[in-house]
Design a protein around this motif. Structure first.
Motif, PDB file in Angstrom:
ATOM      1  N   GLN A  42       0.743  -1.075   0.217  1.00  0.00           N
ATOM      2  CA  GLN A  42      -0.739  -0.001   0.106  1.00  0.00           C
ATOM      3  C   GLN A  42       0.262   1.320   0.072  1.00  0.00           C
ATOM      4  N   GLN A  43       1.841   0.911   1.092  1.00  0.00           N
ATOM      5  CA  GLN A  43       2.819   1.887   0.708  1.00  0.00           C
ATOM      6  C   GLN A  43       3.137   2.621  -0.755  1.00  0.00           C
ATOM      7  N   VAL A  44       4.039   1.887  -1.198  1.00  0.00           N
ATOM      8  CA  VAL A  44       4.059   1.740  -3.127  1.00  0.00           C
ATOM      9  C   VAL A  44       2.993   2.099  -3.503  1.00  0.00           C
ATOM     10  N   GLU A  45       1.576   1.113  -3.302  1.00  0.00           N
ATOM     11  CA  GLU A  45       0.784   1.653  -4.747  1.00  0.00           C
ATOM     12  C   GLU A  45       0.270   3.757  -3.894  1.00  0.00           C
ATOM     13  N   SER A  46       0.636   4.028  -2.993  1.00  0.00           N
ATOM     14  CA  SER A  46      -0.005   4.925  -2.671  1.00  0.00           C
ATOM     15  C   SER A  46       1.313   6.839  -3.084  1.00  0.00           C
ATOM     16  N   GLN A  47       2.005   6.202  -4.596  1.00  0.00           N
ATOM     17  CA  GLN A  47       2.652   6.795  -4.027  1.00  0.00           C
ATOM     18  C   GLN A  47       2.628   7.838  -5.810  1.00  0.00           C
ATOM     19  N   PRO A  48       2.324   9.180  -5.890  1.00  0.00           N
ATOM     20  CA  PRO A  48       1.441   9.991  -7.336  1.00  0.00           C
ATOM     21  C   PRO A  48       1.531   9.546  -8.457  1.00  0.00           C
ATOM     22  N   THR A  49       2.812   9.274  -8.618  1.00  0.00           N
ATOM     23  CA  THR A  49       3.774   8.167  -9.950  1.00  0.00           C
ATOM     24  C   THR A  49       4.153   7.441 -10.178  1.00  0.00           C
ATOM     25  N   ASP A  50       4.705   6.968 -11.591  1.00  0.00           N
ATOM     26  CA  ASP A  50       5.124   5.672 -11.086  1.00  0.00           C
ATOM     27  C   ASP A  50       6.494   5.817 -10.700  1.00  0.00           C
ATOM     28  N   LYS A  51       7.221   6.241 -11.046  1.00  0.00           N
ATOM     29  CA  LYS A  51       8.818   6.848 -10.806  1.00  0.00           C
ATOM     30  C   LYS A  51       8.768   6.498  -9.230  1.00  0.00           C
ATOM     31  N   GLN A  52       7.440   7.742  -8.695  1.00  0.00           N
ATOM     32  CA  GLN A  52       8.163   7.483  -6.848  1.00  0.00           C
ATOM     33  C   GLN A  52       7.359   6.103  -6.580  1.00  0.00           C
ATOM     34  N   LYS A  53       7.195   5.621  -6.783  1.00  0.00           N
ATOM     35  CA  LYS A  53       5.960   3.868  -6.926  1.00  0.00           C
ATOM     36  C   LYS A  53       7.637   3.136  -6.779  1.00  0.00           C
ATOM     37  N   ASN A  54       8.439   2.779  -8.020  1.00  0.00           N
ATOM     38  CA  ASN A  54       9.505   2.454  -8.317  1.00  0.00           C
ATOM     39  C   ASN A  54      10.191   3.040  -7.118  1.00  0.00           C
ATOM     40  N   LEU A  55      10.442   4.113  -7.077  1.00  0.00           N
ATOM     41  CA  LEU A  55      11.533   4.296  -5.526  1.00  0.00           C
ATOM     42  C   LEU A  55      11.648   3.972  -4.367  1.00  0.00           C
ATOM     43  N   LYS A  56       9.824   4.062  -3.869  1.00  0.00           N
ATOM     44  CA  LYS A  56       9.436   3.441  -2.401  1.00  0.00           C
ATOM     45  C   LYS A  56      10.026   1.711  -2.731  1.00  0.00           C
ATOM     46  N   LEU A  57       9.636   1.310  -3.767  1.00  0.00           N
ATOM     47  CA  LEU A  57       9.892  -0.623  -3.519  1.00  0.00           C
ATOM     48  C   LEU A  57      11.176  -0.354  -3.135  1.00  0.00           C
ATOM     49  N   LEU A  58      12.550   0.638  -4.099  1.00  0.00           N
ATOM     50  CA  LEU A  58      13.557   0.211  -4.935  1.00  0.00           C
ATOM     51  C   LEU A  58      14.266   0.290  -2.576  1.00  0.00           C
ATOM     52  N   ASP A  59      13.739   1.857  -1.789  1.00  0.00           N
ATOM     53  CA  ASP A  59      13.618   1.999  -0.506  1.00  0.00           C
ATOM     54  C   ASP A  59      13.582   0.750   0.047  1.00  0.00           C
ATOM     55  N   LEU A  60      11.558  -0.066  -0.318  1.00  0.00           N
ATOM     56  CA  LEU A  60      11.989  -1.211   0.671  1.00  0.00           C
ATOM     57  C   LEU A  60      12.465  -1.882   0.518  1.00  0.00           C
ATOM     58  N   LEU A  61      13.267  -2.483  -0.562  1.00  0.00           N
ATOM     59  CA  LEU A  61      13.569  -3.715  -0.634  1.00  0.00           C
ATOM     60  C   LEU A  61      14.508  -4.595   0.252  1.00  0.00           C
ATOM     61  N   PRO A  62      16.111  -3.427   0.261  1.00  0.00           N
ATOM     62  CA  PRO A  62      16.897  -3.844   0.971  1.00  0.00           C
ATOM     63  C   PRO A  62      16.787  -4.434   2.123  1.00  0.00           C
ATOM     64  N   ASN A  63      15.887  -4.422   3.097  1.00  0.00           N
ATOM     65  CA  ASN A  63      15.598  -4.229   4.568  1.00  0.00           C
ATOM     66  C   ASN A  63      14.451  -5.454   4.189  1.00  0.00           C
ATOM     67  N   ARG A  64      14.121  -6.072   3.247  1.00  0.00           N
ATOM     68  CA  ARG A  64      13.081  -7.506   3.840  1.00  0.00           C
ATOM     69  C   ARG A  64      14.249  -8.677   3.593  1.00  0.00           C
ATOM     70  N   GLY A  65      15.206  -8.386   3.772  1.00  0.00           N
ATOM     71  CA  GLY A  65      15.882  -9.890   3.913  1.00  0.00           C
ATOM     72  C   GLY A  65      16.755 -10.558   2.717  1.00  0.00           C
ATOM     73  N   PRO A  66      17.794 -12.147   3.177  1.00  0.00           N
ATOM     74  CA  PRO A  66      18.278 -12.130   1.927  1.00  0.00           C
ATOM     75  C   PRO A  66      17.710 -13.263   1.115  1.00  0.00           C
ATOM     76  N   ARG A  67      16.183 -12.889   1.211  1.00  0.00           N
ATOM     77  CA  ARG A  67      15.758 -13.327  -0.308  1.00  0.00           C
ATOM     78  C   ARG A  67      14.946 -12.554  -1.614  1.00  0.00           C
ATOM     79  N   ALA A  68      14.800 -10.855  -1.035  1.00  0.00           N
ATOM     80  CA  ALA A  68      14.522  -9.853  -1.602  1.00  0.00           C
ATOM     81  C   ALA A  68      15.181  -9.595  -2.812  1.00  0.00           C
ATOM     82  N   PHE A  69      16.594  -9.671  -2.766  1.00  0.00           N
ATOM     83  CA  PHE A  69      16.893  -9.376  -4.184  1.00  0.00           C
ATOM     84  C   PHE A  69      16.584 -10.460  -5.325  1.00  0.00           C
ATOM     85  N   SER A  70      16.934 -12.128  -4.799  1.00  0.00           N
ATOM     86  CA  SER A  70      16.536 -13.190  -6.047  1.00  0.00           C
ATOM     87  C   SER A  70      15.417 -13.147  -6.262  1.00  0.00           C
TER      88      SER A  70
END
Length: 209
Positions: A42-70
């Motif tokens: 919901q945090q990602v989807e609430s961003q107003p533009t596609d680019k901001q959605k992408n940036l929010k996802l990229l902010d979240l991924l590094p903290n989502r554990g060892p499987r996140a990248f694969s």
């Protein structure tokens, strides 16, 4: 997330933010695989533009554990050219992503990792708190509230460090350690990270360096 994987996402941040449409297939797949929570989607989807959605996802991924990248790579099935570039960059980064397991102060089991009890009972150092603050992201306030830091104290941390959420998070963590004394252990930090849906590997990354 492995430091080498973090580095690849950082180097490709601009390209990824410009070329992806994460809401179509990427977010549902990351949620299905347990990488993102409902609140984070919901945090990602609430961003107003596609680019901001992408940036929010990229902010979240590094903290989502060892499987996140694969799993993120798997989610790029409709963006095969981007996936190939990320994989090539990772292969070309010599010496990263292959740490000596025998030198690590923890052992990983499946999706999660566990620091030894002898480490978890220690009070974190300034360096460890600083490294943790740099990895907390937008959830730092939730973590500190669970640790028992008051809303008033959090407001002061934000006000005193308005240009840097990392500095504000560090100020809050130091305040918590000072107020709790010997009870301010890594085990207590781990509990609050899990409450905020932050993967335990975030703490381990901060401690193992």
């Amino acid at each position: 997330m492995d430091p080498a994987h973090r580095a690849v996402l950082r180097r490709f941040r601009v390209k990824l933010s410009d070329q992806l449409l994460v809401t179509d297939t990427i977010l549902p797949f990351l949620f299905q695989e347990g990488i993102l929570t409902v609140a984070q989607v919901q945090q990602v989807e609430s961003q107003p533009t596609d680019k901001q959605k992408n940036l929010k996802l990229l902010d979240l991924l590094p903290n989502r554990g060892p499987r996140a990248f694969s799993v993120f790579l798997d989610a790029l099935r409709d963006y095969s050219w981007i996936r190939e570039q990320l994989e090539l960059e990772l292969r070309n980064t010599s010496g990263e992503g292959s740490p000596d397991d025998s030198a690590a102060p923890y052992r990983c089991h499946g999706d999660g990792c566990q620091l030894p009890d002898s480490v978890l009972q220690k009070v974190p150092s300034d360096q460890e708190l600083s490294r943790l603050a740099s990895r907390l992201g937008a959830e730092w306030e939730e973590v500190l509230l669970d640790l028992g830091v008051s809303a008033e104290a959090l407001y002061r941390c934000r006000s005193d460090h308005i240009l840097s959420s990392q500095a504000a998070a560090l100020a809050g963590l130091v305040l918590w350690r000072r107020s709790e004394g010997k009870k301010a252990t890594l085990a207590r930090l781990l509990q609050s990270l899990e409450t905020a849906d932050i993967h335990p590997s975030v703490l381990e990354d901060a401690v193992m360096r």
